[in-house]
Design a protein around this motif. Sequence first.
Motif, PDB file in Angstrom:
ATOM      1  N   VAL A  10      41.597  48.389  32.897  1.00 43.79           N
ATOM      2  CA  VAL A  10      41.186  47.243  34.062  1.00 43.79           C
ATOM      3  C   VAL A  10      41.714  47.337  35.079  1.00 43.79           C
ATOM      4  O   VAL A  10      41.449  46.416  35.973  1.00 43.79           O
ATOM      5  CB  VAL A  10      41.359  45.649  33.017  1.00 43.79           C
ATOM      6  CG1 VAL A  10      42.952  45.447  33.316  1.00 43.79           C
ATOM      7  CG2 VAL A  10      40.482  44.605  33.762  1.00 43.79           C
ATOM      8  N   PHE A  14      37.071  44.838  37.296  1.00 44.54           N
ATOM      9  CA  PHE A  14      35.708  44.816  36.510  1.00 44.54           C
ATOM     10  C   PHE A  14      34.592  45.687  36.995  1.00 44.54           C
ATOM     11  O   PHE A  14      33.876  46.362  36.279  1.00 44.54           O
ATOM     12  CB  PHE A  14      35.316  43.552  36.126  1.00 44.54           C
ATOM     13  CG  PHE A  14      36.535  42.848  35.406  1.00 44.54           C
ATOM     14  CD1 PHE A  14      36.473  42.796  33.873  1.00 44.54           C
ATOM     15  CD2 PHE A  14      37.292  41.779  36.011  1.00 44.54           C
ATOM     16  CE1 PHE A  14      37.433  42.098  33.133  1.00 44.54           C
ATOM     17  CE2 PHE A  14      38.308  41.239  35.075  1.00 44.54           C
ATOM     18  CZ  PHE A  14      38.269  41.199  33.728  1.00 44.54           C
ATOM     19  N   MET A  17      35.246  49.414  36.403  1.00 43.24           N
ATOM     20  CA  MET A  17      34.857  49.669  34.684  1.00 43.24           C
ATOM     21  C   MET A  17      33.313  49.862  34.502  1.00 43.24           C
ATOM     22  O   MET A  17      33.113  50.538  33.824  1.00 43.24           O
ATOM     23  CB  MET A  17      35.563  48.664  34.048  1.00 43.24           C
ATOM     24  CG  MET A  17      37.089  48.889  34.005  1.00 43.24           C
ATOM     25  SD  MET A  17      37.815  47.735  32.641  1.00 43.24           S
ATOM     26  CE  MET A  17      37.310  46.316  33.166  1.00 43.24           C
ATOM     27  N   PHE A  31      38.084  46.813  27.054  1.00 44.83           N
ATOM     28  CA  PHE A  31      39.206  46.798  27.954  1.00 44.83           C
ATOM     29  C   PHE A  31      40.282  45.860  27.176  1.00 44.83           C
ATOM     30  O   PHE A  31      40.204  44.982  26.711  1.00 44.83           O
ATOM     31  CB  PHE A  31      38.829  46.440  29.318  1.00 44.83           C
ATOM     32  CG  PHE A  31      38.596  44.917  29.476  1.00 44.83           C
ATOM     33  CD1 PHE A  31      39.268  43.799  29.936  1.00 44.83           C
ATOM     34  CD2 PHE A  31      37.206  44.610  29.407  1.00 44.83           C
ATOM     35  CE1 PHE A  31      38.900  42.493  29.836  1.00 44.83           C
ATOM     36  CE2 PHE A  31      36.619  42.991  29.012  1.00 44.83           C
ATOM     37  CZ  PHE A  31      37.584  42.245  29.672  1.00 44.83           C
TER      38      PHE A  31
END
Length: 274
Positions: A10, A14, A17, A31
């Motif tokens: 992380v 966000f 990811m 995560f």
Amino acid sequence: MLNIGCHLSVSKGFEFMGKQAIELGGNTFQFFTRNPRGGKAKEIDTKDTQALIKLMNENNFAKILAHAPYTLNPCSKDEHTREFAFQTMSDDLKRMEYLPNNLYNFHPGSHVGQGIEKGIQLISELLNTVLWEDMTTTVLLETMAGKGSEVGSKFQELKEIIDNVQLKEKMGICLDTCHVFDGGYDIKDNLEAVLEEFDKVIGIDRLKAIHINDSKNPIESHKDRHEKIGEGYIGIEAFERIVTHPILKDLPFYLETPNELDGYAKEIALLKSF
């Protein structure tokens, strides 16, 4: 379509990811909510969370899975450890509302000599303290391998925790293939019987996610050592049966195998090929 992803960091945010998951061939990811050994979580960036939600909607994402730190032990005999579990989970679940309608997973913990029943009681008490009626997150108990004094290596133990939770509708199970195999459930040669037992004891509707990992050790070893898909004691043929099983195939799958990103991409492609 197979809903699959892997564990991502992380640290870069966000949206990053989400993009990384897509690059790897996935449509979800897992995560840690904070350092897996504990500590303070990063401040929430609402622009970042909104960007991820937009990305997920545009790319047909399955639910993402937040994982509590390993140091969270709600059934410790140490009061300070239990307080840490309360503070951490309370904070995590409030933060999860910035990414509504997703999943939060935690290891039930170790009773450290107090006994299984006391452990179950303490875990349920924590959940009754941190859950609230309007929350959108589903909280998952992870199936465990049964090393040491771990709670949750037997389906009956997970059932008893949920039975003691007031807001049962907020609860589910994340089945870890390595853990259940190490715990004595033969998903390699008798997957159907394992799922039947899960349904009989807990209820298959409680199964919300799969941690898909091979095992470095044989069945009922109680070791909890993950292996790459097809390179352990569970084996590739079993994973083909798992990801194509009518009861499991639409669930989100999360890889936690000992891999770098290129290895995850290869495993995602392999599992999708089934």
